[in-house]
Scaffold this active site. Structure first.
Site, PDB file in Angstrom:
ATOM      1  N   GLN A 122       0.696  -1.166   0.082  1.00 25.57           N
ATOM      2  CA  GLN A 122       0.217   0.022   0.001  1.00 25.57           C
ATOM      3  C   GLN A 122       0.801   1.212   0.051  1.00 25.57           C
ATOM      4  O   GLN A 122       1.642   1.593   1.094  1.00 25.57           O
ATOM      5  CB  GLN A 122      -0.922  -0.041   1.335  1.00 25.57           C
ATOM      6  CG  GLN A 122      -1.818   1.098   1.385  1.00 25.57           C
ATOM      7  CD  GLN A 122      -2.822   1.001   2.546  1.00 25.57           C
ATOM      8  OE1 GLN A 122      -3.481  -0.047   2.608  1.00 25.57           O
ATOM      9  NE2 GLN A 122      -3.023   2.008   3.227  1.00 25.57           N
ATOM     10  N   GLY A 123       0.777   2.102  -0.974  1.00 25.50           N
ATOM     11  CA  GLY A 123       1.614   3.190  -1.328  1.00 25.50           C
ATOM     12  C   GLY A 123       0.857   4.440  -0.859  1.00 25.50           C
ATOM     13  O   GLY A 123       0.531   5.250  -1.852  1.00 25.50           O
ATOM     14  N   SER A 125       1.412   6.632   2.474  1.00 30.29           N
ATOM     15  CA  SER A 125       2.072   7.497   3.174  1.00 30.29           C
ATOM     16  C   SER A 125       3.237   8.072   2.340  1.00 30.29           C
ATOM     17  O   SER A 125       4.060   7.418   1.567  1.00 30.29           O
ATOM     18  CB  SER A 125       2.736   6.886   4.556  1.00 30.29           C
ATOM     19  OG  SER A 125       1.553   6.363   5.136  1.00 30.29           O
ATOM     20  N   GLU A 240      -8.549  -2.239   6.862  1.00 35.21           N
ATOM     21  CA  GLU A 240      -7.445  -2.114   7.735  1.00 35.21           C
ATOM     22  C   GLU A 240      -8.075  -2.170   9.211  1.00 35.21           C
ATOM     23  O   GLU A 240      -7.432  -2.698  10.456  1.00 35.21           O
ATOM     24  CB  GLU A 240      -6.557  -0.852   7.535  1.00 35.21           C
ATOM     25  CG  GLU A 240      -5.393  -0.850   8.282  1.00 35.21           C
ATOM     26  CD  GLU A 240      -4.439  -0.118   7.796  1.00 35.21           C
ATOM     27  OE1 GLU A 240      -3.068  -0.259   7.959  1.00 35.21           O
ATOM     28  OE2 GLU A 240      -4.904   1.102   6.972  1.00 35.21           O
ATOM     29  N   SER A 367      -2.291   7.335  13.624  1.00 39.51           N
ATOM     30  CA  SER A 367      -1.453   7.357  14.984  1.00 39.51           C
ATOM     31  C   SER A 367      -2.638   7.327  16.255  1.00 39.51           C
ATOM     32  O   SER A 367      -3.574   8.114  15.983  1.00 39.51           O
ATOM     33  CB  SER A 367      -0.638   8.458  15.010  1.00 39.51           C
ATOM     34  OG  SER A 367      -1.164   9.580  15.402  1.00 39.51           O
ATOM     35  N   GLU A 369      -2.694   9.421  18.816  1.00 36.20           N
ATOM     36  CA  GLU A 369      -3.133  10.754  19.244  1.00 36.20           C
ATOM     37  C   GLU A 369      -4.117  11.153  18.226  1.00 36.20           C
ATOM     38  O   GLU A 369      -5.218  11.746  18.709  1.00 36.20           O
ATOM     39  CB  GLU A 369      -1.900  11.594  18.893  1.00 36.20           C
ATOM     40  CG  GLU A 369      -0.461  11.314  19.999  1.00 36.20           C
ATOM     41  CD  GLU A 369       0.366  10.379  19.620  1.00 36.20           C
ATOM     42  OE1 GLU A 369       0.127   9.731  18.604  1.00 36.20           O
ATOM     43  OE2 GLU A 369       1.298  10.509  20.297  1.00 36.20           O
TER      44      GLU A 369
HETATM   45  C1  LIG Z   1       4.015  -0.710  11.330  1.00 40.70           C
HETATM   46  C2  LIG Z   1       3.655   0.470  10.480  1.00 40.70           C
HETATM   47  C3  LIG Z   1       3.194  -0.242   8.989  1.00 40.70           C
HETATM   48  C4  LIG Z   1       2.723   0.671   8.144  1.00 40.70           C
HETATM   49  N1  LIG Z   1       2.323   0.310   6.983  1.00 40.70           N
HETATM   50  C5  LIG Z   1       2.087   1.283   6.028  1.00 40.70           C
HETATM   51  C6  LIG Z   1       1.616   0.736   4.577  1.00 40.70           C
HETATM   52  O1  LIG Z   1       1.738  -0.340   4.289  1.00 40.70           O
HETATM   53  N2  LIG Z   1       1.285   1.645   3.547  1.00 40.70           N
HETATM   54  C7  LIG Z   1       1.357   3.145   4.161  1.00 40.70           C
HETATM   55  O2  LIG Z   1       1.210   3.997   2.976  1.00 40.70           O
HETATM   56  N3  LIG Z   1       1.639   3.376   5.261  1.00 40.70           N
HETATM   57  C8  LIG Z   1       1.991   2.839   6.292  1.00 40.70           C
HETATM   58  N4  LIG Z   1       2.253   3.226   7.378  1.00 40.70           N
HETATM   59  C9  LIG Z   1       2.392   4.696   7.687  1.00 40.70           C
HETATM   60  C10 LIG Z   1       1.219   5.198   8.568  1.00 40.70           C
HETATM   61  O3  LIG Z   1       0.011   5.223   7.999  1.00 40.70           O
HETATM   62  C11 LIG Z   1       1.500   6.813   9.179  1.00 40.70           C
HETATM   63  O4  LIG Z   1       3.041   6.533   9.695  1.00 40.70           O
HETATM   64  C12 LIG Z   1       0.782   7.084  10.075  1.00 40.70           C
HETATM   65  O5  LIG Z   1      -0.287   7.481   9.395  1.00 40.70           O
HETATM   66  C13 LIG Z   1       1.258   8.538  10.857  1.00 40.70           C
HETATM   67  O6  LIG Z   1       1.729   9.390   9.678  1.00 40.70           O
HETATM   68  P1  LIG Z   1       3.308   9.906  10.047  1.00 40.70           P
HETATM   69  O7  LIG Z   1       4.086   8.810  10.132  1.00 40.70           O
HETATM   70  O8  LIG Z   1       3.620  10.957   9.022  1.00 40.70           O
HETATM   71  O9  LIG Z   1       3.277  10.825  11.381  1.00 40.70           O
HETATM   72  P2  LIG Z   1       2.849  12.400  11.744  1.00 40.70           P
HETATM   73  O10 LIG Z   1       1.654  12.504  10.879  1.00 40.70           O
HETATM   74  O11 LIG Z   1       3.944  13.278  10.964  1.00 40.70           O
HETATM   75  O12 LIG Z   1       2.746  12.486  13.055  1.00 40.70           O
HETATM   76  C14 LIG Z   1       3.856  12.776  13.811  1.00 40.70           C
HETATM   77  C15 LIG Z   1       3.312  12.883  15.445  1.00 40.70           C
HETATM   78  O13 LIG Z   1       2.410  13.882  15.380  1.00 40.70           O
HETATM   79  C16 LIG Z   1       1.226  13.650  15.953  1.00 40.70           C
HETATM   80  N5  LIG Z   1      -0.079  14.115  15.221  1.00 40.70           N
HETATM   81  C17 LIG Z   1      -0.103  14.394  13.884  1.00 40.70           C
HETATM   82  N6  LIG Z   1      -1.156  15.217  13.474  1.00 40.70           N
HETATM   83  C18 LIG Z   1      -1.834  15.427  14.805  1.00 40.70           C
HETATM   84  C19 LIG Z   1      -3.065  16.157  15.237  1.00 40.70           C
HETATM   85  N7  LIG Z   1      -3.981  16.774  14.437  1.00 40.70           N
HETATM   86  N8  LIG Z   1      -3.225  16.057  16.475  1.00 40.70           N
HETATM   87  C20 LIG Z   1      -2.415  15.478  17.465  1.00 40.70           C
HETATM   88  N9  LIG Z   1      -1.380  14.922  17.182  1.00 40.70           N
HETATM   89  C21 LIG Z   1      -1.037  14.899  15.886  1.00 40.70           C
HETATM   90  C22 LIG Z   1       1.017  12.281  15.480  1.00 40.70           C
HETATM   91  O14 LIG Z   1       0.211  11.338  16.385  1.00 40.70           O
HETATM   92  C23 LIG Z   1       2.295  11.763  15.806  1.00 40.70           C
HETATM   93  O15 LIG Z   1       2.525  11.278  17.116  1.00 40.70           O
HETATM   94  C24 LIG Z   1       2.577   2.358   8.421  1.00 40.70           C
HETATM   95  C25 LIG Z   1       3.176   2.761   9.683  1.00 40.70           C
HETATM   96  C26 LIG Z   1       3.524   1.875  10.486  1.00 40.70           C
HETATM   97  C27 LIG Z   1       4.204   2.101  11.874  1.00 40.70           C
END
Ligand SMILES: Cc1cc2nc3c(=O)[nH]c(=O)nc-3n(C[C@H](O)[C@H](O)[C@H](O)COP(=O)(O)OP(=O)(O)OC[C@H]3O[C@@H](n4cnc5c(N)ncnc54)[C@H](O)[C@@H]3O)c2cc1C
Length: 392
Positions: A122-123, A125, A240, A367, A369
């Site tokens: 899944q692409g 993020s 999911e 996440s 949060e």
């Molecule tokens: C094990 C694993 C598997 C994954 N597999 C996939 C996959 O197959 N395909 C894919 O596309 N993605 C995948 N992901 C990505 C995942 O969907 C993202 O990591 C997730 O949506 C969080 O986005 P981010 O990492 O950009 O964090 P950010 O959005 O940058 O967040 C960083 C921090 O800020 C907090 N934050 C952000 N916005 C707010 C808000 N409005 N209020 C309060 N707090 C906030 C977050 O909670 C977090 O603590 C995977 C992630 C993990 C850990």
């Protein structure tokens, strides 16, 4: 439990006992072994009729009721059979997206291929678009019969082994940001696709970055209309937080014997503090299973309230953290020195690796949060978080 369900459970239990690989943890110690074990187990499940119980009845093993699906997951967890890490994006996310929104040609081409072992990633993020997915920048420009794609994706589970990718791209920057998103099915072997695995804290490489440099995706591989990708992605994301979480919760409950075993082998049966912690954990794990159950039952009956999925997700990730933390504490130093054999599961029996990996679930699929914000603001009707506090 009806007589029919009882006899179905018996049938599944006998099949799993005869068919599940026994030595799969040790046999998955390298990437090559992990892949071989996963592929062989998926093939066996397809042949046995237990790989895709949530697909419709026209597919082998499909058309199972929710009660039967629960029995299958309970029995797989009970037997400690390998989880289908390599093929879960294919059988859940790719399946729901193509089945709900794909063209007839896409259904005819891809659904049988999934059962034959073709795998998907899944692409969605990107480095600047996770919680705020609609901020994605990966760009696709239409040139005749193809889209030319440039950009980067990150955190794509199992992308390094995938044949195809569910890809969200930006085809327009005009209007609201959701409106310019398009959904494509991309061949991971196409020229211009580079995959770089990401090394994780527990020594594994479960996901990867994907770099896209002038990658051509035929227009026939678009799902839905151009600019309608945001709506299509809802079909992908809904899977999911449904059956996947039920399976994971059941596996956690199925793994409670590991903790009971640690209490017994360390002679802690009379330690009131340990028993109290075990009791608390058992309640928490049971509650996570009950919430996942109720969520799915509601969905099948067409009831879906805002915030329900977030409650299920957070209850699972909290219970998982508590479970692995107690296992690590009871296992003592011995557990902290063992070398990880982690490929292929969240529940490896190696508490240090499992404990570190449990934190991935506070982020994956949205996440913790952000789920809490959804629960507070949209379910409990609490005041919105002042914008000036966010990111301060
Ligand atoms: C094990 C694993 C598997 C994954 N597999 C996939 C996959 O197959 N395909 C894919 O596309 N993605 C995948 N992901 C990505 C995942 O969907 C993202 O990591 C997730 O949506 C969080 O986005 P981010 O990492 O950009 O964090 P950010 O959005 O940058 O967040 C960083 C921090 O800020 C907090 N934050 C952000 N916005 C707010 C808000 N409005 N209020 C309060 N707090 C906030 C977050 O909670 C977090 O603590 C995977 C992630 C993990 C850990």
């Amino acid at each position: 439990m009806t007589v029919e369900l009882d006899s179905f459970r018996h049938e599944v239990r006998s099949w799993v006992a005869a068919s599940a690989p026994q030595d799969w943890r040790a046999a998955s110690a390298t990437h090559a072994d992990f892949l071989a074990t996963q592929r062989a187990w998926f093939k066996a499940l397809v042949a046995g009729g237990y790989a895709v119980p949530h697909w419709p009845a026209e597919w082998p093993g499909g058309g199972r009721s929710l009660a039967e699906q629960k029995i299958i997951y309970e029995e797989l967890a009970r037997a400690d059979a390998p989880r289908l890490l390599l093929s879960f994006v294919s059988t859940y996310h790719a399946y729901s997206t193509i089945e709900e929104c794909g063209s007839d040609a896409q259904k005819a081409r891809y659904l049988p291929a999934i059962l034959e072992g073709e795998t998907w990633c899944q692409g969605f993020s990107e480095p600047g678009a996770g919680s705020d997915l609609a901020a994605l920048k990966c760009k696709a420009e239409r040139k005749g019969d193809v889209y030319v794609v440039n950009g980067q994706k990150i955190w794509s589970t199992m992308a390094q082994y995938a044949d195809r990718c569910l890809l969200l791209v930006r085809t327009s920057s005009d209007g609201p940001k959701q409106a310019g998103i398009t959904f494509l099915l991309m061949d991971m072997k196409a020229p211009g696709v580079t995959v770089r695995p990401i090394h994780q804290i527990q020594g594994d490489e479960e996901f990867a970055e994907i770099f896209l440099d002038n990658v051509e995706v035929p227009v026939s591989e678009r799902v839905g209309e151009e600019g309608a990708g945001w709506a299509v992605s809802k079909a992908t994301l809904a899977s999911e937080r449904g059956l996947t979480l039920m399976e994971l919760s059941y596996r956690m409950r199925g793994g409670m014997w590991r903790i009971a075993e640690l209490i017994r082998t360390n002679g802690r049966q009379d330690d009131a503090g340990v028993l109290r912690d075990f009791g608390r954990l058992a309640t928490q794990v049971d509650a996570a299973c009950a919430l996942a159950d109720r969520f799915l039952e509601n969905r099948i009956n067409g009831i879906e309230n805002i915030g329900d999925a977030s409650v299920v997700k957070n209850s699972y990730s909290r219970a998982l953290r508590a479970w692995t933390a107690l296992g690590l504490r009871l296992g003592g130093l011995d557990e902290q020195y063992r070398a990880p054999i982690t490929f292929g599961d969240l529940n490896t029996g190696n508490w240090m690796a499992d404990f570190m990996n449990s934190y991935a679930w506070t982020i994956a699929g949205g996440s913790e949060e952000v789920q809490r914000d959804i629960i507070a603001e949209r379910m409990l009707d609490m005041p919105r978080e002042p914008k000036s506090w966010v990111g301060a």
